[in-house]
Design a protein around this motif. Structure first.
Motif, mmCIF file in Angstrom:
data_model
loop_
_atom_site.group_PDB
_atom_site.id
_atom_site.type_symbol
_atom_site.label_atom_id
_atom_site.label_comp_id
_atom_site.label_asym_id
_atom_site.label_seq_id
_atom_site.Cartn_x
_atom_site.Cartn_y
_atom_site.Cartn_z
ATOM 1 N N GLY A 121 0.843 -1.193 0.000
ATOM 2 C CA GLY A 121 0.000 0.000 0.000
ATOM 3 C C GLY A 121 0.873 1.237 0.000
ATOM 4 O O GLY A 121 1.777 1.362 0.827
ATOM 5 N N ILE A 122 0.645 2.128 -0.962
ATOM 6 C CA ILE A 122 1.488 3.314 -1.118
ATOM 7 C C ILE A 122 0.617 4.563 -1.011
ATOM 8 O O ILE A 122 -0.448 4.641 -1.625
ATOM 9 N N GLY A 123 1.077 5.535 -0.236
ATOM 10 C CA GLY A 123 0.371 6.805 -0.127
ATOM 11 C C GLY A 123 1.331 7.976 -0.163
ATOM 12 O O GLY A 123 2.408 7.907 0.440
ATOM 13 N N GLY A 148 5.754 -0.260 7.945
ATOM 14 C CA GLY A 148 5.627 0.939 7.129
ATOM 15 C C GLY A 148 6.983 1.573 6.910
ATOM 16 O O GLY A 148 7.793 1.685 7.828
ATOM 17 N N MET A 149 7.242 1.981 5.670
ATOM 18 C CA MET A 149 8.496 2.646 5.315
ATOM 19 C C MET A 149 8.175 4.078 4.912
ATOM 20 O O MET A 149 7.363 4.324 4.019
ATOM 21 N N LEU A 150 8.805 5.052 5.584
ATOM 22 C CA LEU A 150 8.524 6.462 5.366
ATOM 23 C C LEU A 150 9.621 7.096 4.528
ATOM 24 O O LEU A 150 10.810 6.927 4.804
ATOM 25 N N ILE A 151 9.210 7.825 3.488
ATOM 26 C CA ILE A 151 10.167 8.536 2.634
ATOM 27 C C ILE A 151 9.753 10.007 2.600
ATOM 28 O O ILE A 151 9.255 10.518 1.608
ATOM 29 N N GLU A 207 0.510 0.065 16.726
ATOM 30 C CA GLU A 207 1.279 -1.177 16.698
ATOM 31 C C GLU A 207 2.207 -1.327 15.504
ATOM 32 O O GLU A 207 3.197 -2.057 15.574
ATOM 33 N N LEU A 208 1.895 -0.672 14.383
ATOM 34 C CA LEU A 208 2.663 -0.898 13.165
ATOM 35 C C LEU A 208 4.087 -0.383 13.310
ATOM 36 O O LEU A 208 4.320 0.775 13.651
ATOM 37 N N LEU A 209 5.065 -1.244 13.035
ATOM 38 C CA LEU A 209 6.469 -0.849 13.030
ATOM 39 C C LEU A 209 6.744 0.064 11.849
ATOM 40 O O LEU A 209 6.131 -0.074 10.783
ATOM 41 N N MET A 210 7.711 0.973 12.027
ATOM 42 C CA MET A 210 8.049 1.901 10.951
ATOM 43 C C MET A 210 9.551 2.091 10.872
ATOM 44 O O MET A 210 10.267 1.995 11.864
ATOM 45 N N ILE A 211 9.995 2.387 9.657
ATOM 46 C CA ILE A 211 11.386 2.741 9.412
ATOM 47 C C ILE A 211 11.400 3.768 8.292
ATOM 48 O O ILE A 211 10.603 3.686 7.359
ATOM 49 N N ILE A 220 5.070 3.615 2.438
ATOM 50 C CA ILE A 220 4.877 2.329 1.792
ATOM 51 C C ILE A 220 4.624 1.310 2.896
ATOM 52 O O ILE A 220 5.471 1.117 3.760
ATOM 53 N N ILE A 221 3.459 0.701 2.875
ATOM 54 C CA ILE A 221 3.157 -0.339 3.853
ATOM 55 C C ILE A 221 3.318 -1.703 3.178
ATOM 56 O O ILE A 221 2.656 -1.972 2.176
ATOM 57 N N LEU A 222 4.231 -2.502 3.695
ATOM 58 C CA LEU A 222 4.386 -3.870 3.230
ATOM 59 C C LEU A 222 3.498 -4.757 4.096
ATOM 60 O O LEU A 222 3.519 -4.671 5.330
#
Length: 391
Positions: free
Chosen positions: A191-193, A321-324, A351-355, A385-387
């Motif tokens: 999922g991309i936003g 979740g990956m933050l750019i 709860e969702l982990l992020m980097i 980007i949520i994997l």
């Protein structure tokens, strides 16, 4: 086996020690699950060779993907001079990654060569990309990618404008002036936003001369003279810190093609000769509309991007979740670091982990139903980007 993710973080002084500590923290949470991919977001202050040396002995043959930033992000907020390591595990997904030098000299051909090694068009999956954020032409990445049924997301790596370099990590290789990518496929959902908080200031400027990635004159005058008239600081002050980097807070909106599509481009800095350094060309004759963002708009944009990513993810279970995020957001939220991360928690939950980290550009396949993948280079955006795992 279920797809999982774990995250480790360290702020040790040396890159070797910090990378080793962050990796060991993550490994303590992995258990016996096979590691599929390591994602690294690290401060530009560390030597990338030390980072690789601290991680690779601990994770075996698993490929790596990563990039440098000016500040690093996890689910708990923002930090500086840190290394964050996320390990993706599971036996129903696969990943391969690589890095190639020379992106600064020929962005399109090097991207094409990198894609030949990864072959993303062969499967449905997600292509993560990190290219040099200061040198090279970011707009050439999208056109160099092969057609295929895969998602695309990534960044132009962040770092130090004083050192004039960023670094990227792919596979077991790394360096500056290059491009890295990782392709993940299998029982994976993405999922991309993306969204921005910019609005027009009612000021239009015409690019009267430009060369490669630099805008030389606006309305027939050196860029520094135009900024002096607009913001009432002497032109000479715009050639030096902090104002030479503050130009990134005032991006341009312009129409980039005959279809009338508008995009945002932000200067990286004002050069010593009074020109504006960009990370993609802006053609002569372009009419630019000066923009600016504020924290209120950015908070709403962050929530919008998070909601968009969740919607795209569908019924899949979110894993990480990956933050750019653009470096302009770091500047805007300097008084309240990580405020935008708190905002997306209202959408994504706790709860969702992020980097992630702050970058000089965002690369994503914008949602377009029933159309081919059309990756776009963005500036000033919040990207996530949520994997996830297909259920």
């Amino acid at each position: 086996m279920t797809i999982t993710a774990v995250v480790g973080k360290s702020q040790a002084f040396s890159g070797l020690e910090a990378a080793s500590q962050a990796t060991k923290q993550a490994l303590d949470l992995v258990g016996r699950s096979p590691i599929v991919l390591g994602i690294i977001v690290a401060s530009y202050r560390y030597a990338v060779q030390d980072i690789i040396a601290g991680i690779t002995p601990l994770i075996g043959d698993a490929p790596l993907f990563g990039f440098s930033t000016s500040s690093e992000i996890t689910q708990s907020g923002v930090s500086q001079h840190s290394i964050i390591v996320a390990l993706i595990t599971g036996d129903n997904i696969i990943a391969r990654a690589n890095w190639l030098p020379g992106y600064d000299n020929n962005s399109a051909s090097v991207t094409q060569m990198l894609m030949k090694t990864l072959q993303p068009a062969r499967a449905k999956g997600c292509l993560l990309i990190a290219a040099d954020g200061i040198n090279g032409n970011g707009t050439q990445i999208g056109s160099a990618l092969p057609d295929g049924n895969y998602d695309v997301a990534g960044c132009l790596a962040g770092g130090s404008l004083l050192q004039d370099q960023t670094y990227q990590i792919g596979g077991k290789l790394s360096g500056t002036n290059g491009i890295a990518a990782a392709f993940i496929s299998g029982n994976l959902a993405t999922g991309i936003g993306v969204a921005h908080g910019c609005q027009p200031l009612g000021i239009s400027l015409k690019v009267t001369s430009s060369i490669e990635n630099r805008i030389l004159t606006l309305n027939g005058e050196p860029a520094c003279d135009i900024y002096s008239k607009l913001f009432h600081f002497p032109a000479q002050d715009w050639l030096l810190p902090p104002l030479n980097q503050a130009v990134h807070l005032y991006p341009f909106g312009f129409v980039k093609n005959q279809q009338g599509t508008q995009t945002i481009r932000a200067p990286i800095r004002m050069e010593s000769d009074g020109s504006l350094r960009m990370n993609s060309p802006v053609p002569e004759g372009s009419t630019l509309h000066l923009l600016a963002a504020n924290t209120t708009n950015c908070i709403e944009a962050a929530k919008k991007a998070a909601s968009q990513a969740l919607k795209e993810l569908g019924k899949a279970r979110p894993v990480i979740g990956m933050l750019i995020t653009d470096v302009s957001w770091q500047m805007l939220f300097q008084a309240t670091p990580g405020r935008e991360i708190q905002a997306i928690r209202e959408v994504l939950g706790e709860e969702l982990l992020m980097i992630g980290g702050y970058t000089f550009g965002q690369l994503t396949r914008l949602p377009a139903a029933n159309k081919p993948i059309t990756p776009e280079l963005l500036n000033e955006h919040f990207g996530i980007i949520i994997l996830g795992e297909k259920m």
